[in-house]
Design an enzyme around this catalytic site. Structure first.
Site, PDB file in Angstrom:
ATOM      1  N   ASP A  82     -70.980  31.284 -17.184  1.00 45.21           N
ATOM      2  CA  ASP A  82     -70.844  30.184 -16.149  1.00 45.21           C
ATOM      3  C   ASP A  82     -69.573  29.888 -15.228  1.00 45.21           C
ATOM      4  O   ASP A  82     -69.187  30.706 -14.802  1.00 45.21           O
ATOM      5  CB  ASP A  82     -70.306  28.891 -17.121  1.00 45.21           C
ATOM      6  CG  ASP A  82     -71.017  27.617 -17.520  1.00 45.21           C
ATOM      7  OD1 ASP A  82     -71.231  27.463 -15.980  1.00 45.21           O
ATOM      8  OD2 ASP A  82     -70.062  26.692 -18.296  1.00 45.21           O
ATOM      9  N   LYS A  83     -70.279  28.935 -14.519  1.00 48.36           N
ATOM     10  CA  LYS A  83     -69.366  28.916 -13.476  1.00 48.36           C
ATOM     11  C   LYS A  83     -68.829  26.555 -13.158  1.00 48.36           C
ATOM     12  O   LYS A  83     -69.376  26.140 -13.741  1.00 48.36           O
ATOM     13  CB  LYS A  83     -70.095  28.684 -11.791  1.00 48.36           C
ATOM     14  CG  LYS A  83     -69.698  27.963 -10.878  1.00 48.36           C
ATOM     15  CD  LYS A  83     -69.879  26.899 -10.059  1.00 48.36           C
ATOM     16  CE  LYS A  83     -69.242  25.939  -8.909  1.00 48.36           C
ATOM     17  NZ  LYS A  83     -70.092  24.946  -9.073  1.00 48.36           N
ATOM     18  N   HIS A  84     -67.554  26.805 -12.709  1.00 50.29           N
ATOM     19  CA  HIS A  84     -66.601  25.506 -12.588  1.00 50.29           C
ATOM     20  C   HIS A  84     -66.312  25.397 -11.158  1.00 50.29           C
ATOM     21  O   HIS A  84     -65.863  26.558 -10.544  1.00 50.29           O
ATOM     22  CB  HIS A  84     -65.125  25.374 -13.647  1.00 50.29           C
ATOM     23  CG  HIS A  84     -65.017  24.409 -13.673  1.00 50.29           C
ATOM     24  ND1 HIS A  84     -65.381  23.020 -14.522  1.00 50.29           N
ATOM     25  CD2 HIS A  84     -63.542  23.910 -12.964  1.00 50.29           C
ATOM     26  CE1 HIS A  84     -64.559  21.820 -13.743  1.00 50.29           C
ATOM     27  NE2 HIS A  84     -63.750  22.753 -13.242  1.00 50.29           N
ATOM     28  N   SER A  85     -66.626  23.380 -11.009  1.00 50.65           N
ATOM     29  CA  SER A  85     -66.029  24.275  -9.757  1.00 50.65           C
ATOM     30  C   SER A  85     -64.330  22.640  -9.601  1.00 50.65           C
ATOM     31  O   SER A  85     -65.110  22.160 -10.508  1.00 50.65           O
ATOM     32  CB  SER A  85     -66.852  23.776  -8.306  1.00 50.65           C
ATOM     33  OG  SER A  85     -66.457  22.588  -7.380  1.00 50.65           O
ATOM     34  N   THR A 122     -72.191  16.512 -11.202  1.00 47.09           N
ATOM     35  CA  THR A 122     -73.301  17.342 -11.230  1.00 47.09           C
ATOM     36  C   THR A 122     -74.425  15.997 -12.112  1.00 47.09           C
ATOM     37  O   THR A 122     -75.470  16.300 -12.346  1.00 47.09           O
ATOM     38  CB  THR A 122     -73.025  18.531 -11.627  1.00 47.09           C
ATOM     39  OG1 THR A 122     -72.334  19.123 -10.810  1.00 47.09           O
ATOM     40  CG2 THR A 122     -74.993  19.129 -12.330  1.00 47.09           C
ATOM     41  N   ARG A 170     -53.308  11.313 -19.791  1.00 51.24           N
ATOM     42  CA  ARG A 170     -52.143  11.726 -18.663  1.00 51.24           C
ATOM     43  C   ARG A 170     -52.764  10.813 -17.549  1.00 51.24           C
ATOM     44  O   ARG A 170     -52.109  10.913 -16.219  1.00 51.24           O
ATOM     45  CB  ARG A 170     -52.549  13.061 -17.605  1.00 51.24           C
ATOM     46  CG  ARG A 170     -52.175  14.187 -19.034  1.00 51.24           C
ATOM     47  CD  ARG A 170     -53.186  15.774 -19.000  1.00 51.24           C
ATOM     48  NE  ARG A 170     -53.449  15.904 -18.059  1.00 51.24           N
ATOM     49  CZ  ARG A 170     -54.245  16.493 -17.004  1.00 51.24           C
ATOM     50  NH1 ARG A 170     -54.972  16.672 -18.143  1.00 51.24           N
ATOM     51  NH2 ARG A 170     -53.863  16.895 -15.712  1.00 51.24           N
ATOM     52  N   SER A 185     -57.679  22.316 -19.553  1.00 48.21           N
ATOM     53  CA  SER A 185     -58.597  20.887 -20.001  1.00 48.21           C
ATOM     54  C   SER A 185     -59.207  21.641 -19.625  1.00 48.21           C
ATOM     55  O   SER A 185     -60.674  21.278 -19.597  1.00 48.21           O
ATOM     56  CB  SER A 185     -57.800  19.604 -18.719  1.00 48.21           C
ATOM     57  OG  SER A 185     -59.296  19.234 -18.566  1.00 48.21           O
ATOM     58  N   LYS A 189     -62.634  22.937 -22.048  1.00 48.24           N
ATOM     59  CA  LYS A 189     -64.373  22.424 -22.557  1.00 48.24           C
ATOM     60  C   LYS A 189     -65.193  23.714 -22.553  1.00 48.24           C
ATOM     61  O   LYS A 189     -66.121  23.886 -22.398  1.00 48.24           O
ATOM     62  CB  LYS A 189     -64.195  21.403 -21.024  1.00 48.24           C
ATOM     63  CG  LYS A 189     -63.492  20.528 -21.163  1.00 48.24           C
ATOM     64  CD  LYS A 189     -64.399  19.745 -20.267  1.00 48.24           C
ATOM     65  CE  LYS A 189     -63.812  19.226 -19.810  1.00 48.24           C
ATOM     66  NZ  LYS A 189     -62.431  19.275 -19.135  1.00 48.24           N
ATOM     67  N   LYS A 190     -64.576  24.581 -21.106  1.00 47.50           N
ATOM     68  CA  LYS A 190     -65.443  25.547 -20.893  1.00 47.50           C
ATOM     69  C   LYS A 190     -65.649  27.043 -21.911  1.00 47.50           C
ATOM     70  O   LYS A 190     -66.390  27.075 -22.400  1.00 47.50           O
ATOM     71  CB  LYS A 190     -64.943  26.088 -19.487  1.00 47.50           C
ATOM     72  CG  LYS A 190     -66.249  25.777 -18.258  1.00 47.50           C
ATOM     73  CD  LYS A 190     -66.530  25.553 -17.773  1.00 47.50           C
ATOM     74  CE  LYS A 190     -66.760  24.562 -17.467  1.00 47.50           C
ATOM     75  NZ  LYS A 190     -68.686  24.567 -16.295  1.00 47.50           N
TER      76      LYS A 190
END
Length: 438
Positions: A82-85, A122, A170, A185, A189-190
């Site tokens: 997977d990827k996260h931005s 997204t 927060r 954080s 989730k990932k």
């Protein structure tokens, strides 16, 4: 012995080191509500001031991951990647990346989010496709990943619930910008998605949440070190967000941009450079490619040969969208009734733009949210962005505004025109991929 929340807070406030059991106990209390909102806020502020070691941050990430459901893909024969931005304007990379990488042999169970601040989400973009279900039943999510190779959906109600509560607190206590808390954080989730490898897009610039390159590198290194410490092969690319990444910003417009990319129409752009770099990074991380050169060649073939577009179309259909969406997108995507050109104010070169404000212009058009319950107009936005360094003549279009009425379109047109700086000399080129962190 019972853990006293106030003792954990005091220890961290005074700069002490918390062990994994203390952190796990506190996170359990966040998730089940036994620790009060005031105590959670005090803990967040203590971490903001005192920071966390790598081991503490790993423990926090794992405890938040384990506060709810976790996914397992043990029966899956393909690598789980997977990827996260960290987000930006015109950043629709995930839409293309998931089908490209899945077409190369990986499984991509991508859990994404909605727009945050000036950045597009997204999920909001995918909801521009009629019928697309961003919250499918878990069994359907698994089935689509198994049969198609990718599925892009939203966070389930019980995925890392401790993070949901901690983030909400927060958000109202001025502790969002804590590197350990941001790290935990994002990664909780990932990691709950059962990944084997992860690639991170950490952005900096005037269209990013982080504007300072040094701060960006600190966050990237924290994310990589903690994710690897938690057992997930992870690397990060630091990318430039001083101009929109795609040539469009807005939900239906970015879906249309995605399809144009998958048809091979965006080669040589900054968007193309980022998509290919991340596809190669994911394929190497998933051990499907020996190096980035081979990974990029595989990704390019997936686009040029049509396999990536085929995967995108199947994913859309299996998650409730039209079966012929990729063949007839204009029959389904909403179109704004008014389109006006933003014209260059003078001859010269596009030297700079206020990228964050371009994202805010999309929100002002109705393409994003001011309040969480706001409805989004998927048709509106900005398109046709000319890249910085482009030579333009006075009156030449440098972007287009898509709006619901003429008055709004004219108002946003004037604002967008003022966001661009045009100079006599061509500015120095800026690389879009700034650094790689492992």
């Amino acid at each position: 012995m019972t853990m006293l929340p106030q003792e954990v807070i005091r220890q961290k406030r005074d700069g002490g080191q918390l062990d994994a059991a203390e952190i796990a106990g506190f996170v359990k209390g966040i998730a089940d509500g036994s620790i009060s909102e005031g105590q959670v806020a005090a803990f967040a502020m203590a971490v903001w001031f005192s920071g966390m070691s790598r081991d503490e941050c790993v423990a926090l990430t794992l405890a938040m991951r384990d506060s709810g459901d976790t996914l397992s893909w043990s029966a899956m024969e393909r690598p789980i990647v997977d990827k996260h931005s960290t987000g930006g304007v015109g950043d629709n990379v995930s839409l293309m990346l998931a089908p490209i990488v899945s077409a190369c042999g990986a499984a991509v169970p991508m859990i994404s989010g909605r727009g945050l601040g000036h950045t597009g989400g997204t999920l909001d973009k995918l909801e521009a496709i009629p019928g697309y279900d961003i919250q499918p039943a878990p069994a359907l999510f698994r089935k689509v990943v198994d049969e198609v190779g990718c599925a892009i959906i939203g966070q389930t109600a019980n995925l890392a619930p401790a993070d949901k509560r901690l983030y909400a607190i927060r958000d109202v206590t001025a502790t969002v910008d804590s590197v350990p808390l941001i790290t935990a954080s994002i990664l909780s989730k990932k990691l709950a998605a059962g990944l084997q490898s992860l690639v991170l897009d950490v952005k900096f610039g005037n269209g990013s949440f982080l504007t300072d390159p040094d701060e960006t590198e600190i966050l990237a290194r924290s994310l990589v070190e903690v994710a690897n410490g938690a057992g997930v092969r992870t690397s990060a690319l630091i990318t430039d967000m001083n101009e929109p990444l795609a040539d469009a910003a807005g939900n239906a417009l970015e879906i249309d941009n995605c399809l144009a990319y998958l048809r091979g129409e965006k080669k040589g752009t900054r968007l193309d450079a980022v998509v290919m770099a991340f596809a190669a990074e994911m394929l190497v991380a998933g051990r499907l490619a020996a190096d980035s050169k081979q990974g990029e060649a595989m990704a390019r073939q997936a686009v040029d040969g049509g396999a990536a577009m085929e995967r995108f179309g199947r994913m859309v259909h299996r998650l409730g969208g039209p079966a012929d969406f990729v063949d007839r997108p204009q029959a389904y995507l909403q179109k704004a009734p008014v389109v006006v050109a933003v014209e260059a104010s003078r001859d010269g070169y596009l030297a700079a733009c206020e990228t964050r404000e371009l994202g805010m212009a999309v929100i002002a058009l109705g393409g994003g949210r001011i309040r969480p319950d706001d409805r989004i107009d998927h048709s509106v936005g900005l398109s046709g962005f000319r890249p910085l360094e482009t030579k333009v003549s006075k009156g030449e279009p440098i972007a287009f505004v898509h709006a619901t009425d003429r008055d709004t379109a004219e108002d946003i047109r004037k604002k967008v025109a003022a966001l661009y700086t045009i100079e006599d000399q061509r500015p120095d080129p800026r690389p879009v991929i700034v650094a790689r962190i492992t």
